[in-house]
Write a protein that holds these residues in place. Structure first.
Motif, mmCIF file in Angstrom:
data_model
loop_
_atom_site.group_PDB
_atom_site.id
_atom_site.type_symbol
_atom_site.label_atom_id
_atom_site.label_comp_id
_atom_site.label_asym_id
_atom_site.label_seq_id
_atom_site.Cartn_x
_atom_site.Cartn_y
_atom_site.Cartn_z
ATOM 1 N N GLU A 95 0.813 -1.212 0.000
ATOM 2 C CA GLU A 95 0.000 0.000 0.000
ATOM 3 C C GLU A 95 0.849 1.265 0.000
ATOM 4 N N THR A 96 2.080 1.153 0.470
ATOM 5 C CA THR A 96 2.985 2.300 0.539
ATOM 6 C C THR A 96 4.382 1.870 0.115
ATOM 7 N N ALA A 97 5.238 2.850 -0.122
ATOM 8 C CA ALA A 97 6.633 2.557 -0.439
ATOM 9 C C ALA A 97 7.329 1.886 0.743
ATOM 10 N N ASP A 98 6.889 2.184 1.952
ATOM 11 C CA ASP A 98 7.443 1.513 3.132
ATOM 12 C C ASP A 98 7.257 0.000 3.038
ATOM 13 N N ASP A 99 6.090 -0.417 2.544
ATOM 14 C CA ASP A 99 5.827 -1.852 2.399
ATOM 15 C C ASP A 99 6.825 -2.494 1.430
ATOM 16 N N VAL A 100 7.107 -1.796 0.331
ATOM 17 C CA VAL A 100 8.058 -2.314 -0.661
ATOM 18 C C VAL A 100 9.449 -2.419 -0.048
ATOM 19 N N ALA A 101 9.851 -1.376 0.690
ATOM 20 C CA ALA A 101 11.176 -1.381 1.314
ATOM 21 C C ALA A 101 11.311 -2.517 2.317
ATOM 22 N N ASN A 152 27.781 1.196 2.800
ATOM 23 C CA ASN A 152 27.323 2.582 3.018
ATOM 24 C C ASN A 152 26.606 3.193 1.815
ATOM 25 N N GLY A 153 26.411 2.422 0.762
ATOM 26 C CA GLY A 153 25.522 2.870 -0.292
ATOM 27 C C GLY A 153 24.091 2.865 0.232
ATOM 28 N N VAL A 154 23.195 3.591 -0.452
ATOM 29 C CA VAL A 154 21.807 3.684 0.013
ATOM 30 C C VAL A 154 20.851 3.444 -1.159
ATOM 31 N N ILE A 155 19.833 2.616 -0.911
ATOM 32 C CA ILE A 155 18.773 2.374 -1.892
ATOM 33 C C ILE A 155 17.516 3.100 -1.431
ATOM 34 N N PHE A 156 16.932 3.912 -2.321
ATOM 35 C CA PHE A 156 15.668 4.585 -2.038
ATOM 36 C C PHE A 156 14.578 3.958 -2.914
ATOM 37 N N LEU A 157 13.392 3.773 -2.365
ATOM 38 C CA LEU A 157 12.321 3.104 -3.099
ATOM 39 C C LEU A 157 11.059 3.948 -3.148
ATOM 40 N N THR A 158 10.356 3.886 -4.285
ATOM 41 C CA THR A 158 9.054 4.538 -4.422
ATOM 42 C C THR A 158 8.056 3.500 -4.925
ATOM 43 N N LEU A 159 6.787 3.758 -4.677
ATOM 44 C CA LEU A 159 5.730 2.884 -5.170
ATOM 45 C C LEU A 159 5.052 3.566 -6.346
ATOM 46 N N GLY A 160 4.999 2.873 -7.492
ATOM 47 C CA GLY A 160 4.408 3.451 -8.695
ATOM 48 C C GLY A 160 2.987 2.986 -8.914
#
Length: 258
Positions: A95-101, A152-160
């Protein structure tokens, strides 16, 4: 008692001349300073290029590694669910990008999950601007949810669009990323049907500068059957796929060139 052999005046003069010739073999202070100056000029001309090449190779190595971590996480999720090749498994029911992460973080050993409302000290700085790789002086703000990688790399996620067909529209943009205005004063628009699942941005050195898409940050769009370039090449995907195929980074230095 043995007497030391004495020299005639002529022999003594010859020895003095010989001694002076030996002394002339050494460098004077001025000569040494000139030589050091030349070495310094050459070093000043070549060192920045050497440092830049070293940094670029370091970035390329980390970008390949982080991309591999991301793709392997998707493969592991697919294998566990018994749906090889189907990326939608990580977005199903989200339901949210948090769920995907949260779903993705399960398959990244050593990863540190940062949800959008996290108060964790490691997560609090993960809100910053990244220069787009196509539009002049235009930025994208990356924010959690995110996953901090062991390097120390970072992955950012969005929900489309959750991998299903969705009618989309938006303004057409010019070279500076600004909406194009029609002669009648209205905004020029695009219309499309898209079924992307969401976007993934990853920054190989986190908040450290220069924070430029195509150099140390890269963006991908996820569809059910693939991960590929976004709709617009503003997130450095051309650069990413270039280095994955053995080429060089591709980016534009349009702000704070270094």
């Amino acid at each position: 008692m043995k007497r030391l052999k004495s020299f005639t005046l002529v022999q003594g003069a010859v020895h003095v001349v010989h001694f002076n010739n030996i002394r002339r073999v050494a460098f004077t202070l001025a000569e040494v300073l000139i030589t050091l100056g030349i070495i310094g000029v050459v070093a000043a001309m070549t060192l920045p290029s050497l440092v830049a090449n070293y940094k670029e190779k370091e970035v390329i190595t980390k970008a390949k590694k982080d991309y591999s971590i991301i793709t392997q996480a998707f493969w592991l999720a697919q294998a566990e669910a018994g749906v090889p090749g189907d990326n939608s498994i990580l977005y199903t029911g989200a339901e949210t990008a948090d769920d995907v992460a949260e779903n993705l973080s399960k398959y990244i050993p050593g990863g540190h999950l940062c949800l959008s409302n996290s108060k964790d000290k490691l997560c609090k700085d993960l809100k910053y601007d990244v220069l787009k790789s196509a539009y002049k002086n235009s930025f994208t703000k990356v924010t959690p949810p995110a996953i901090i990688l062991p390097d120390n790399g970072v992955i950012f996620l969005t929900l489309g669009n959750k991998c299903v067909d969705t009618a989309m529209s938006g303004p057409n943009l010019d070279g500076d990323g600004k909406p194009i205005i029609n002669p009648d004063g209205s905004t020029s628009m695009w219309y499309d049907t898209r079924n992307d699942c969401g976007d993934i941005y990853f920054d190989v050195n986190g908040t450290k500068r220069p924070n430029k898409f195509g150099y140390d940050a890269f963006g991908l769009t996820v569809w059910a059957d693939r991960m590929d370039k976004s709709q617009w090449n503003i997130y450095g995907a051309d650069s990413l796929f270039s280095i994955l195929s053995g080429g060089k980074l591709k980016y534009k230095n349009v702000v704070n060139d270094d």
